[in-house]
Design a protein around this motif. Sequence first.
Motif, PDB file in Angstrom:
ATOM      1  N   SER A   6      44.023  22.289  34.076  1.00  0.00           N
ATOM      2  CA  SER A   6      43.576  21.228  35.010  1.00  0.00           C
ATOM      3  C   SER A   6      43.874  21.775  36.224  1.00  0.00           C
ATOM      4  N   TYR A   7      44.827  22.534  36.851  1.00  0.00           N
ATOM      5  CA  TYR A   7      44.912  23.103  38.181  1.00  0.00           C
ATOM      6  C   TYR A   7      43.873  24.154  38.305  1.00  0.00           C
ATOM      7  N   SER A   8      43.490  24.847  37.518  1.00  0.00           N
ATOM      8  CA  SER A   8      42.908  26.132  37.853  1.00  0.00           C
ATOM      9  C   SER A   8      41.544  25.861  38.193  1.00  0.00           C
ATOM     10  N   ILE A   9      41.232  27.048  39.101  1.00  0.00           N
ATOM     11  CA  ILE A   9      39.817  27.036  39.897  1.00  0.00           C
ATOM     12  C   ILE A   9      38.850  28.060  39.440  1.00  0.00           C
TER      13      ILE A   9
ATOM     14  N   THR B  11      51.932  28.102  45.624  1.00  0.00           N
ATOM     15  CA  THR B  11      51.914  29.540  45.904  1.00  0.00           C
ATOM     16  C   THR B  11      50.604  29.585  46.512  1.00  0.00           C
ATOM     17  N   PRO B  12      50.239  30.425  47.529  1.00  0.00           N
ATOM     18  CA  PRO B  12      49.089  30.828  48.020  1.00  0.00           C
ATOM     19  C   PRO B  12      47.923  31.509  46.891  1.00  0.00           C
ATOM     20  N   LEU B  13      46.578  31.089  46.859  1.00  0.00           N
ATOM     21  CA  LEU B  13      45.635  31.380  45.652  1.00  0.00           C
ATOM     22  C   LEU B  13      45.803  32.891  45.620  1.00  0.00           C
ATOM     23  N   SER B  14      46.113  33.837  46.368  1.00  0.00           N
ATOM     24  CA  SER B  14      46.301  35.346  46.168  1.00  0.00           C
ATOM     25  C   SER B  14      47.400  35.781  45.348  1.00  0.00           C
ATOM     26  N   GLU B  15      48.223  34.756  45.021  1.00  0.00           N
ATOM     27  CA  GLU B  15      49.476  34.928  44.107  1.00  0.00           C
ATOM     28  C   GLU B  15      49.032  34.217  42.674  1.00  0.00           C
ATOM     29  N   TRP B  16      48.172  33.559  42.495  1.00  0.00           N
ATOM     30  CA  TRP B  16      47.850  32.836  41.186  1.00  0.00           C
ATOM     31  C   TRP B  16      47.422  33.806  40.161  1.00  0.00           C
ATOM     32  N   GLU B  17      47.485  33.445  38.947  1.00  0.00           N
ATOM     33  CA  GLU B  17      47.096  34.534  37.874  1.00  0.00           C
ATOM     34  C   GLU B  17      45.521  34.496  37.573  1.00  0.00           C
ATOM     35  N   HIS B  18      45.121  35.815  37.632  1.00  0.00           N
ATOM     36  CA  HIS B  18      43.634  35.708  37.258  1.00  0.00           C
ATOM     37  C   HIS B  18      43.386  35.727  35.717  1.00  0.00           C
ATOM     38  N   LEU B  19      42.922  34.677  35.252  1.00  0.00           N
ATOM     39  CA  LEU B  19      42.836  34.451  33.672  1.00  0.00           C
ATOM     40  C   LEU B  19      41.831  34.895  33.111  1.00  0.00           C
ATOM     41  N   ASP B  20      40.615  35.103  33.741  1.00  0.00           N
ATOM     42  CA  ASP B  20      39.236  35.744  33.011  1.00  0.00           C
ATOM     43  C   ASP B  20      37.995  35.980  33.956  1.00  0.00           C
ATOM     44  N   SER B  21      37.204  36.671  33.617  1.00  0.00           N
ATOM     45  CA  SER B  21      36.063  36.876  34.835  1.00  0.00           C
ATOM     46  C   SER B  21      34.680  36.407  33.969  1.00  0.00           C
ATOM     47  N   PHE B  22      33.709  35.852  35.012  1.00  0.00           N
ATOM     48  CA  PHE B  22      32.570  35.343  34.372  1.00  0.00           C
ATOM     49  C   PHE B  22      31.549  35.778  35.293  1.00  0.00           C
ATOM     50  N   SER B  23      30.181  35.629  34.826  1.00  0.00           N
ATOM     51  CA  SER B  23      29.114  36.187  35.512  1.00  0.00           C
ATOM     52  C   SER B  23      28.590  34.958  36.420  1.00  0.00           C
ATOM     53  N   SER B  24      28.768  33.734  35.820  1.00  0.00           N
ATOM     54  CA  SER B  24      28.411  32.630  36.751  1.00  0.00           C
ATOM     55  C   SER B  24      29.479  31.555  36.869  1.00  0.00           C
ATOM     56  N   ARG B  25      29.254  30.729  37.971  1.00  0.00           N
ATOM     57  CA  ARG B  25      30.122  29.718  38.131  1.00  0.00           C
ATOM     58  C   ARG B  25      30.105  28.877  37.009  1.00  0.00           C
ATOM     59  N   GLU B  26      29.037  28.489  36.322  1.00  0.00           N
ATOM     60  CA  GLU B  26      28.701  27.643  35.311  1.00  0.00           C
ATOM     61  C   GLU B  26      29.540  28.100  34.161  1.00  0.00           C
ATOM     62  N   SER B  27      29.346  29.186  33.835  1.00  0.00           N
ATOM     63  CA  SER B  27      30.045  29.681  32.605  1.00  0.00           C
ATOM     64  C   SER B  27      31.629  29.713  32.954  1.00  0.00           C
TER      65      SER B  27
ATOM     66  N   ILE C 286      35.851  34.419  38.932  1.00  0.00           N
ATOM     67  CA  ILE C 286      36.944  34.431  38.274  1.00  0.00           C
ATOM     68  C   ILE C 286      37.705  33.192  38.180  1.00  0.00           C
ATOM     69  N   LEU C 287      38.353  32.975  37.001  1.00  0.00           N
ATOM     70  CA  LEU C 287      39.263  31.812  36.838  1.00  0.00           C
ATOM     71  C   LEU C 287      40.700  31.906  37.397  1.00  0.00           C
ATOM     72  N   LEU C 288      41.297  31.415  38.254  1.00  0.00           N
ATOM     73  CA  LEU C 288      42.725  31.529  38.704  1.00  0.00           C
ATOM     74  C   LEU C 288      43.191  30.324  38.290  1.00  0.00           C
ATOM     75  N   ALA C 289      44.629  30.572  37.847  1.00  0.00           N
ATOM     76  CA  ALA C 289      45.683  29.341  37.665  1.00  0.00           C
ATOM     77  C   ALA C 289      46.779  29.678  38.371  1.00  0.00           C
ATOM     78  N   PRO C 290      47.473  28.667  38.679  1.00  0.00           N
ATOM     79  CA  PRO C 290      48.959  28.880  39.137  1.00  0.00           C
ATOM     80  C   PRO C 290      49.995  29.380  38.110  1.00  0.00           C
ATOM     81  N   SER C 291      50.870  30.053  38.554  1.00  0.00           N
ATOM     82  CA  SER C 291      51.882  30.865  37.505  1.00  0.00           C
ATOM     83  C   SER C 291      52.778  29.519  36.837  1.00  0.00           C
TER      84      SER C 291
END
Length: 89
Positions: free
Chosen positions: A74-77, A33-49, A16-21
Amino acid sequence: MIRLRDSAAVVLAGWILLAPSIDCARRGLQRETPLSEWEHLDSFSSRESCEDFRATVIDAEKSDSENVYVERYSYSICLQDDDPRLKGE
């Protein structure tokens, strides 16, 4: 020797791609904020994608350096969807 159960878990884990609110009142990101509070932006099948998508968004928007969304990506992970940091404990 890898057990079948272990290899199946690797295949089933998604990314999943997470980003700060975005804090509209302060016109900035809530990076502290803790990662558990970041927004889920999208889902992927692999880290590369996930990383490819993240890089594409940053590259497409980089001409507008004042855009809070460029800073946000730029801060998303990219994290595995079962990462313990997402539980918020």
